[in-house]
Design an enzyme around this catalytic site. Sequence first.
Site, mmCIF file in Angstrom:
data_model
loop_
_atom_site.group_PDB
_atom_site.id
_atom_site.type_symbol
_atom_site.label_atom_id
_atom_site.label_comp_id
_atom_site.label_asym_id
_atom_site.label_seq_id
_atom_site.Cartn_x
_atom_site.Cartn_y
_atom_site.Cartn_z
ATOM 1 N N THR A 121 0.496 -0.847 0.525
ATOM 2 C CA THR A 121 -0.123 0.001 0.175
ATOM 3 C C THR A 121 1.050 1.214 -0.036
ATOM 4 O O THR A 121 1.992 1.549 0.536
ATOM 5 C CB THR A 121 -0.663 0.103 1.411
ATOM 6 O OG1 THR A 121 -1.567 1.019 1.495
ATOM 7 C CG2 THR A 121 -0.275 0.114 2.310
ATOM 8 N N ASP A 122 0.308 1.922 -0.910
ATOM 9 C CA ASP A 122 1.017 3.721 -0.309
ATOM 10 C C ASP A 122 1.563 4.432 0.732
ATOM 11 O O ASP A 122 1.889 5.409 1.310
ATOM 12 C CB ASP A 122 0.083 4.563 -1.594
ATOM 13 C CG ASP A 122 -1.535 5.057 -1.789
ATOM 14 O OD1 ASP A 122 -1.766 3.913 0.299
ATOM 15 O OD2 ASP A 122 -1.938 5.987 -1.561
ATOM 16 N N GLU A 123 0.510 3.678 2.077
ATOM 17 C CA GLU A 123 0.397 4.017 3.146
ATOM 18 C C GLU A 123 1.566 3.914 3.617
ATOM 19 O O GLU A 123 2.160 4.203 4.937
ATOM 20 C CB GLU A 123 -0.610 2.982 3.776
ATOM 21 C CG GLU A 123 -1.988 3.600 3.474
ATOM 22 C CD GLU A 123 -3.476 3.421 4.840
ATOM 23 O OE1 GLU A 123 -2.407 3.223 6.077
ATOM 24 O OE2 GLU A 123 -4.537 2.955 4.399
ATOM 25 N N TYR A 169 -1.997 -1.007 10.865
ATOM 26 C CA TYR A 169 -2.389 -1.438 9.643
ATOM 27 C C TYR A 169 -0.429 -1.094 8.858
ATOM 28 O O TYR A 169 -0.476 -1.840 8.391
ATOM 29 C CB TYR A 169 -3.201 -1.054 9.549
ATOM 30 C CG TYR A 169 -3.621 -1.721 7.565
ATOM 31 C CD1 TYR A 169 -3.512 -3.282 7.032
ATOM 32 C CD2 TYR A 169 -3.220 -0.189 6.724
ATOM 33 C CE1 TYR A 169 -3.230 -2.853 5.377
ATOM 34 C CE2 TYR A 169 -3.133 -0.724 5.376
ATOM 35 C CZ TYR A 169 -3.039 -1.622 4.669
ATOM 36 O OH TYR A 169 -2.686 -2.039 4.114
ATOM 37 N N LYS A 190 2.708 -3.326 7.316
ATOM 38 C CA LYS A 190 2.240 -3.801 5.879
ATOM 39 C C LYS A 190 4.142 -2.877 5.455
ATOM 40 O O LYS A 190 4.749 -3.899 4.731
ATOM 41 C CB LYS A 190 2.348 -2.444 5.012
ATOM 42 C CG LYS A 190 -0.032 -3.396 5.179
ATOM 43 C CD LYS A 190 -0.045 -4.651 4.693
ATOM 44 C CE LYS A 190 0.067 -4.363 2.768
ATOM 45 N NZ LYS A 190 -0.088 -5.675 2.479
#
Length: 331
Positions: A120-122, A147, A151
Amino acid sequence: MRMLVTGGAGFIGANFVHQTVREHPDVEVTVLDALTYAGDERSLAPVADAVTFVRGDIAEADVVDGLVAATDVVVHFAAESHNDNSLHDPWPFVRTNVLGTYQLLEAVRRHGVRYHHISTDEVYGDLELDDPERFTPETPYNPSSPYSSTKASSDLLVRAWARSFGVQATLSNCSNNYGPYQHVEKFIPRQVTNVLDGVRPKLYGTGENVRDWIHVEDHNSAVWTILEKGRAGETYLIGADGEKDNRTVVETILELMGQEPDAYDLVTDRPGHDLRYAIDATKLRTELGWEPRYTTFRDGLAATVEWYRANEAWWRPQKDATERRYTELGR
Ligand code: NAD
Ligand code: TDX
């Protein structure tokens, strides 16, 4: 080619399996999914005859080893995926996202199997609203939530296994997805199903937070492009220039569903809520020649609204429990 898809009963994984069966009929697909609250075998019903489904946990070494030994490529979607849940109880996130990825990496290392890691870009943290920069593969990792930190941890394991053990791995970090089969806990399906239930949409904080929306079919076509043309050890960012603030998204949903555009409520903000995500997908576009097909957000959103309208039987069983959890969280 034999392909093991983890998390194939979840939102993006199920759409990936549909796309694979449709466009790559020579691929033998096995899905490994634990069917947590977020997984639903019914999402695979239209392709059930074309895939092998195994219910199992990626954090269990024996389960993973046997399946990886019998495949040519692993595409790893399985994860605990919802930020709000991770703020409430981080442990399943550490177990599935970190330990689960570790078990898969050890198995692909043992058996010499190609591996693609979905992220993810997060992992890059967030941007200011007026920052001209977007995330690139060089942006330093700076995750905010349990989260996104799990990741980020799993991404770092993949990079280390590629560099130190020569695992044939590629990574992709994608922005926010929308489309059919997304769990009703997530922003767009939550608001669409609220409106269908006669409940007002709920915007966190002021609604000014920005997400970079991409249709799930475009995410998955990018994953296929990376599987076919990507270089081992490389990271590709996936995005389709879809930045929108949350207020605009809710207003568009309301308008598409025949409601007044201000018929929403502002609710308690998410702790640590990332302000803005934005992806620069130049590397994917120029090096691998990928282009998105869903370039008009409003059209993709209208089709998604219609999917939820037509598929109440799919989402209804999850709706009450999801809203009860949100009530406990005050959101
Ligand atoms: P999802 O929550 O809809 O699906 C996750 C799936 O993984 C479910 O079917 C669940 O049963 C399964 N799963 C969970 N724990 C498992 C375990 N221990 N063993 C086996 N299966 C398990 O998630 P999603 O939105 O489809 O996300 C898929 C992947 O894409 C994730 O890795 C996520 O981080 C990433 N991603 C998502 C988005 C997005 O906007 N949704 C954006 C970028 C990246
Ligand atoms: O009811 C809501 N109201 C609201 O304003 C919900 C559920 C969310 N929001 C806001 C929070 C975010 O700014 O909408 C935005 C999107 O929220 P989510 O759907 O929870 O997504 P996000 O936290 O941005 O993370 C998603 O994109 C990146 C996925 O859930 C992740 O799995 C992915 O990695």
